[in-house]
Design an enzyme around this catalytic site. Structure first.
Site, PDB file in Angstrom:
ATOM      1  N   ASN A   1      39.416  41.561  -5.997  1.00  7.30           N
ATOM      2  CA  ASN A   1      40.126  40.971  -4.871  1.00  7.30           C
ATOM      3  C   ASN A   1      41.493  40.496  -5.345  1.00  7.30           C
ATOM      4  O   ASN A   1      41.626  39.928  -6.430  1.00  7.30           O
ATOM      5  CB  ASN A   1      39.343  39.786  -4.299  1.00  7.30           C
ATOM      6  CG  ASN A   1      40.071  39.153  -3.119  1.00  7.30           C
ATOM      7  OD1 ASN A   1      40.047  39.675  -2.014  1.00  7.30           O
ATOM      8  ND2 ASN A   1      40.759  38.044  -3.359  1.00  7.30           N
TER       9      ASN A   1
ATOM     10  N   ILE B   1      46.948  35.653  -2.704  1.00  8.23           N
ATOM     11  CA  ILE B   1      48.067  34.802  -3.098  1.00  8.23           C
ATOM     12  C   ILE B   1      47.717  33.365  -2.743  1.00  8.23           C
ATOM     13  O   ILE B   1      47.596  33.023  -1.559  1.00  8.23           O
ATOM     14  CB  ILE B   1      49.372  35.258  -2.421  1.00  8.23           C
ATOM     15  CG1 ILE B   1      49.741  36.649  -2.940  1.00  8.23           C
ATOM     16  CG2 ILE B   1      50.502  34.263  -2.693  1.00  8.23           C
ATOM     17  CD1 ILE B   1      50.920  37.282  -2.266  1.00  8.23           C
TER      18      ILE B   1
ATOM     19  N   ARG C   1      38.715  32.540   1.781  1.00  9.78           N
ATOM     20  CA  ARG C   1      39.556  33.544   1.133  1.00  9.78           C
ATOM     21  C   ARG C   1      38.778  34.289   0.049  1.00  9.78           C
ATOM     22  O   ARG C   1      37.815  33.779  -0.527  1.00  9.78           O
ATOM     23  CB  ARG C   1      40.808  32.893   0.539  1.00  9.78           C
ATOM     24  CG  ARG C   1      41.675  32.175   1.557  1.00  9.78           C
ATOM     25  CD  ARG C   1      42.338  33.133   2.525  1.00  9.78           C
ATOM     26  NE  ARG C   1      43.254  34.029   1.869  1.00  9.78           N
ATOM     27  CZ  ARG C   1      44.532  33.754   1.622  1.00  9.78           C
ATOM     28  NH1 ARG C   1      45.035  32.573   1.989  1.00  9.78           N
ATOM     29  NH2 ARG C   1      45.310  34.633   1.023  1.00  9.78           N
TER      30      ARG C   1
ATOM     31  N   ASP D   1      54.787  22.169   3.272  1.00 13.97           N
ATOM     32  CA  ASP D   1      54.202  23.483   3.539  1.00 13.97           C
ATOM     33  C   ASP D   1      54.878  24.158   4.716  1.00 13.97           C
ATOM     34  O   ASP D   1      55.818  23.639   5.313  1.00 13.97           O
ATOM     35  CB  ASP D   1      52.692  23.342   3.778  1.00 13.97           C
ATOM     36  CG  ASP D   1      51.923  24.543   3.252  1.00 13.97           C
ATOM     37  OD1 ASP D   1      52.123  25.641   3.801  1.00 13.97           O
ATOM     38  OD2 ASP D   1      51.144  24.379   2.303  1.00 13.97           O
TER      39      ASP D   1
END
Length: 492
Positions: free
Chosen positions: A175, A178, A197, A290
């Site tokens: 896999n 990021i 994820r 963010d």
């Protein structure tokens, strides 16, 4: 050099420079806040990628704004312009659900797609540029990398473009993901991956299958653009990101086995971090500014211990910043939007267009236009958006309009909402759904509600009233006025 044929990041930078899409900055600039300020101003002006050749206190140059315009994203995907990304989406839709040829002629029509598939397998090398220089043991020192601090209240320097490579205990395929990584020591990073994820799922499977054993992890910095973009594109589960990168690039992705584990990393990457996660070793991560435009709350994530740093001679450190849109992830979202459209249309042919406004953090709000065919159709489409691709798991708002509305024009969308919606009848609320952990507006971390807005014309069964007819100009009158418009000289 052809955009379709670049081999690695350095080839791509040469291509960008030839086209005026790369600016070298020779003036000393500090990775602490200053690079972010320059990169932010440049991105907002639609400017070039930036290579800071003399970051203060470091010998390694910093690359920023690589994907700062949709055009450069398209170039990274081997396409000449953003509109060509629809073809990438069509290829992904085909690979997600391939259809057998209907006959001999159809077979020939599909041959180009099958030919592209032949480029999928990776090419394994014995030695690679990414292993030209090796540091291990006490020589490992992450503080020598020019890791950026992006915002004044950030907790520490942050690796942003690290391509994390993992493999679950029962999986043949690796896999690629990021995930941002906070620097907390010479050989320690915090791996901030959310539970859904791929890397986090691999880690959870490892803990269940091999309790107490260290989980191997490698991180590539400065991979070629096709490989980077492969990690952020909705690649079918049956297709590896490396294989997809080969499709984009037109050549097989070259990989090499790591020195300390069995993971395979991009052979041409600038820097490779090899190491492990010790089960149970956690650390508080954040706060960080963010993509929402806010600092996120502190939360606990696994610690990544780096045992080896391998790199190319004269390595380049690839970085970015995230903040209130527009930022680089938002630009990526605008470009990848074109990839999503054919994938959705393959599953829902009634969809005409699909748009993720960058000001909606690129994924939190979607506008869909469709050819409505029956009462309740809009609700089926909004449910499909939430469920079909995991990229839209965190989309809080879905607005569905008819195909006479331009999904990318807020004037059109607001007109449809205010003239075709009854708030009680046409609003769908779904509670207790997965929500982005960075979304502090949700009542519980990772769990919140979603809203669907049916801004379509209502059909029998949805309303008992006579529905309004839109005003349409007389085309003959329009043509007559067109003919005399210049003669009227109203604006002269």
């Amino acid at each position: 050099m052809d955009a379709m044929k670049y081999h690695d990041l350095r080839d791509f930078l040469t291509l960008l420079e030839q086209q005026g899409e790369l600016k070298r900055i020779t003036l000393p600039v500090d990775p602490h806040l200053e690079i972010t300020e320059i990169a932010d101003r440049t991105l907002r002006a639609g400017g070039p990628a930036l290579l800071f050749e003399n970051p203060k206190g470091y010998a390694m140059p910093v690359l920023c704004n690589l994907f700062g315009t949709p055009k450069r994203v398209a170039m990274g995907m081997g396409q000449d312009d953003v509109s060509a990304l629809r073809e990438v989406g069509k290829l992904l839709a085909f690979l997600k659900e391939p259809e057998p040829p209907k006959g001999f002629r159809d077979l020939f029509d599909k041959l180009p797609q099958f030919k592209q598939v032949l480029n999928m397998p990776t090419k394994r090398l014995r030695g690679a540029p990414c292993q030209q220089k090796i540091a291990s043991g006490d020589d490992v020192d992450l503080t020598r990398l020019p890791v950026m601090t992006c915002w004044p209240d950030d907790a520490a320097p942050l690796i942003t473009w690290g391509l994390t490579v993992t493999r679950g205990p029962h999986k043949e395929r690796q896999n690629l993901g990021i995930y941002r990584q906070q620097l907390i020591g010479k050989n320690k990073l915090i791996m901030r991956w959310l539970s859904h994820r791929g890397g986090a799922l691999d880690f959870q499977e490892w803990l269940a299958a091999r309790p107490g054993e260290r989980f191997p992890v490698s991180v590539a910095l400065g991979a070629d653009p096709a490989t980077i973009l492969g990690a952020v594109t909705p690649v079918p589960d049956t297709l590896s990101e490396y294989a997809f990168a080969g499709l984009l690039r037109g050549t097989k992705t070259e990989v090499v086995k790591c020195l300390s584990n069995d993971l395979e990393v991009p052979a041409s990457a600038e820097i490779i971090l090899e190491g492990y996660i010790e089960p149970g070793e956690m650390a508080p991560e954040g706060p960080y500014g963010d993509h929402t435009g806010y600092y996120n709350e502190v939360d606990s994530f696994p610690v990544f211990t780096v045992t080896h740093i391998t790199q190319r001679e004269d390595a380049i450190y690839h970085s970015t910043y995230t903040g209130r849109p527009p930022d680089e992830p938002a630009v990526l979202g605008v470009a990848l939007n074109e990839v999503f459209v054919p994938i959705l249309q393959k599953q829902f042919p009634e969809i005409v267009d699909f748009y993720l406004p960058p000001e909606g953090c690129s994924y939190r709000l979607a506008v869909v236009t469709m050819k409505k065919q029956y009462a309740g159709h809009a609700k089926r489409v909004m449910m499909g958006v939430w469920s079909f691709l995991r990229q839209f798991m965190y989309t809080k708002f879905v607005i569905v309009c008819d195909d006479d509305v331009n999904a990318r024009d807020w004037n059109d969308v607001i007109w449809a909402i205010t003239t075709r919606m009854d708030p009680a009848r046409d609003t769908v609320l779904v509670e207790n759904t997965p929500i982005d952990y960075l979304d502090f507006a949700s009542p519980v971390s990772g769990l919140g509600s979603k809203m669907g807005l049916d801004a379509t014309n209502k059909w029998p069964g949805e309303t008992q009233r006579e529905w309004g007819r839109p005003i349409v100009k007389d085309p003959e009158v329009t043509a007559r006025i067109d003919a005399i418009w210049d003669e009227l000289a109203i604006f002269k």
